[in-house]
Design an enzyme around this catalytic site. Sequence first.
Site, PDB file in Angstrom:
ATOM      1  N   GLU A   1      -3.464   7.627 -38.202  1.00 25.96           N
ATOM      2  CA  GLU A   1      -4.846   7.885 -37.456  1.00 25.96           C
ATOM      3  C   GLU A   1      -5.578   9.749 -38.375  1.00 25.96           C
ATOM      4  O   GLU A   1      -6.098   9.779 -38.325  1.00 25.96           O
ATOM      5  CB  GLU A   1      -4.431   9.172 -35.867  1.00 25.96           C
ATOM      6  CG  GLU A   1      -4.211   7.600 -35.201  1.00 25.96           C
ATOM      7  CD  GLU A   1      -5.679   6.598 -35.252  1.00 25.96           C
ATOM      8  OE1 GLU A   1      -6.270   7.102 -35.188  1.00 25.96           O
ATOM      9  OE2 GLU A   1      -4.831   5.465 -35.036  1.00 25.96           O
TER      10      GLU A   1
ATOM     11  N   SER B   1       9.921 -12.900  22.933  1.00 27.60           N
ATOM     12  CA  SER B   1      11.234 -12.922  23.580  1.00 27.60           C
ATOM     13  C   SER B   1      12.302 -11.583  23.518  1.00 27.60           C
ATOM     14  O   SER B   1      13.952 -11.668  23.179  1.00 27.60           O
ATOM     15  CB  SER B   1      11.735 -14.544  23.025  1.00 27.60           C
ATOM     16  OG  SER B   1      11.151 -14.948  24.019  1.00 27.60           O
TER      17      SER B   1
END
Lengths: 773, 118
Positions: A198, A478
């Site tokens: 870079e 239930s």
Amino acid sequence: MTKKTPSLRTPKRSKPNPPGRASKPALKPPSWWTRLVFLFFGLCCLLGVWLIYLDAQVTQAFDGKKWALPAKVYARPLTLYPSLKLSPEQLESELQWADYRFSSHADRVGTYAKNGSSWVIHRRSVPFWDGSESVRKIRLEIQNDRVVSLHDQEGEQALIRLEPQYIGGIFPTHNEDRDLIRLEDAPPVLVAALIITEDKRFFEHHGVSILGIIRAMKANIQAGRMVQGGSTITQQLVKNFFLTNERTLSRKIQEALMALLLELHYDKEAILEAYLNEVYLGQAGRRSIHGFGLAARFYFGKPLAELDHAEIATLVGLVKGASYYNPRRNPERSKARRDLVLSLMAEQKVITHEAKAQAQSEPLLTASPKRHGQREFPAFLELAKQQLQRDYRLEDLQSEGLRIYTTFDPWVQNSIEKAAEKHLNNLETWHPGLKDQLETAAVVTSVGGGEVRALLGSRNATYFGFNRALNARRQIGSLAKPAVYLSALRSGRYHWGSWLDDSPIEVPLANGDVWQPQNYNKESLGAVTMVDAFKLSLNQATAQMGMDVGVPRIAQEMERLGVQRRIPAYPSILLGSVDLTPLEVAHMYQSLSSEGFVMPLRTIDAVTKGTGETLSSYAIQGKQAYRPEDIEWLRYGLEQVAQSGTARSLSRTFSQTLAGKTGTSDQQRDAWFAGFDQRYLGVVWVGRDDNRPTPFTGSSAALPIWKEAFKRIGVESLSTPIGLEKLPVDDSGQVFESGCSGTLYPFPIDWDGQTIQSCQRSFSEVFKSWFGN
Amino acid sequence: MVRQLILILWALALVACSSSPVQTDLEQSNPAVQSLLNKAEAAEAAGQWQIALTYMDQARRIEPRNPYLLYRQAQAYAHSGQADIALQLVGRARILDQAKGTLQKELNLLEKQLRKAK
């Protein structure tokens, strides 16, 4: 006819000088040279002000906290100890989910080996909630799904924790994620590769490289397009850190000035370290991957220190374009870039030519982005986030880099997810009209401490959307019955051998309507024992008994069991016309599974700073809301449900004693099952988001998911209840002393219900029991 | 403040008076539990009650029905001035100790003190 107007251009008359003031000679306009000087100084001033502003920006951002670091959330660590119940399948899965790789000798950290029942795990150093532990080479033996021995390099150990799995983050709105690294922790090869690729003159320039710019311009002119950038690493950092991606001359000038200022204030090492952490290297769904630390984990499933040359070169290659050179989406492009970086590394003597050739010959291998180690668990994360916000501000969770250690058990979660997926697919195969219509939610907690072990908020477990486990309030059917039967038992007027009337019932309501509940199969069984009514989930018998016990009392019972919302005292609540979320149901059943100890359901074990300092840790809390023997008494009924009632398929699958209850709401809109063994409680819901009826019941839709999940999790038989004794009950429901003939039912030892008869009864009593009064 | 001091003194006295059945219970525990309790005691010695509680909690996960662990957690909560939670855990420990009954004396003492401090 147009109207004439006076010309607007008529020159104004110059004002006469005021009286008494002598007229001055007209000022000579400044020369162009003077103007130029003024302009130059003006511009210098402006530039100076701008520089001061930029300088303040640079130092302020760079001196302070550079990044908003999301909190990282971890599962519980798998704690190994001799006698631990652990299948080889679970161990291997959990190792892979924490990004450990199989290797024949486990000679590198982050690897494991197995040979028959012997395992070697080369554990990484791990930051736990109570401090960091260094690398350990663990040896263990697993026989018959139990750990039988545990050693590390220092000898036999009582307990060793494995690395916990990452399960998600609490991100700021921009969703940036990174694992901060220090420069000294970065492999030197990586740093060298980055610089030569870079910014070869990084250590020579002062932030801007004129030579670099000229070289780039030359290359771009020759190519006739933009092929090379002249930005230094410092400029790239400035661009990413302070600026936008806008490509204008003014922004380029600003970038150069800020790069110069940055280099003026900070040394190269600080700039390089910031760059290593700042650079954008990919995207994982909503998360953007920044920095090499996280990128190493994301692409290769290992920490930076464990990367080889080929992997380092791949990551360095990504800097030029994280999407364009993405090794998963564009493998050929990425490999070409990797090989180029490797060549540069060899040219610059960062690696040898042999190492380059070796690395270039390697295929481009990446870890799956969908692997466990990178996936998130949104349903659990949402609950954890809610609970964390009692003690922490959201902005701190999103920015302070906290580490959150949770109660989440990846094995339990995986088991429930797999079971749900499999069974919903089955249901849709049997009922093709329901394709993609069914949804599910599930909660699994530990019986002993109320720790949430797994949470499923949707059929798609990775979906960051509506979390049904926390937010879908559905009729519980239930599942409400245990509260009704508990009230009846505690009233002293009923026991499991009492006779109930399962015949049609009509209850006039305050609004003039009449409530007429029916059994699921529309039939009436007449006189039934209380235990049969419960295990077969008979609505009529339950309603008859509930009305006798009293609706307000039953509403209070639900609240006492841990339901934290007001339950209206309508008769229909007896059969579950109460809307609760799966988490609320889990809370209620938690109390039933833990002898009436009502506990908050908890997701957080501890919170530490990123540096490892413990900020808070948590432990069991609760309130004994019932006499344990009352809850154990009810548990008998729940065991009968699992043994021979609506959940009897459990007894065909498991030999252990389990307890549970099925639930189906009106018109079968909701199918539920809540069940527990000695270790875990699981609640499963199945239904449709549009609340339309389904052809399913709790037994056919929710129970199979529970069953399949617990087959993998493993079940442990419920312990023998304490404080109960078995007493005989005759056909009329009369309780007798121990040793008399009759059907045996459990009773609390200190039960003070009806009079307990001795075996010898008087003639008149026998006559009465046969023929009534 | 005085209340907390009394609690701490009583809790210390209780630890000192631990009777042999408790020791026996602990000796029968999994070595992993003992290892975590050692860590908890080190944290207690440093006055880090919450950390001690979390270590004990991890021991409790290994032996969820060990009443001694809840008793020790109740003590740690008492030390940190959270008498209400401590009392609840005493009750829970008492339930888990029903079968053996080896801890009842310690639990009674702690409960008595906690109620007095309240």
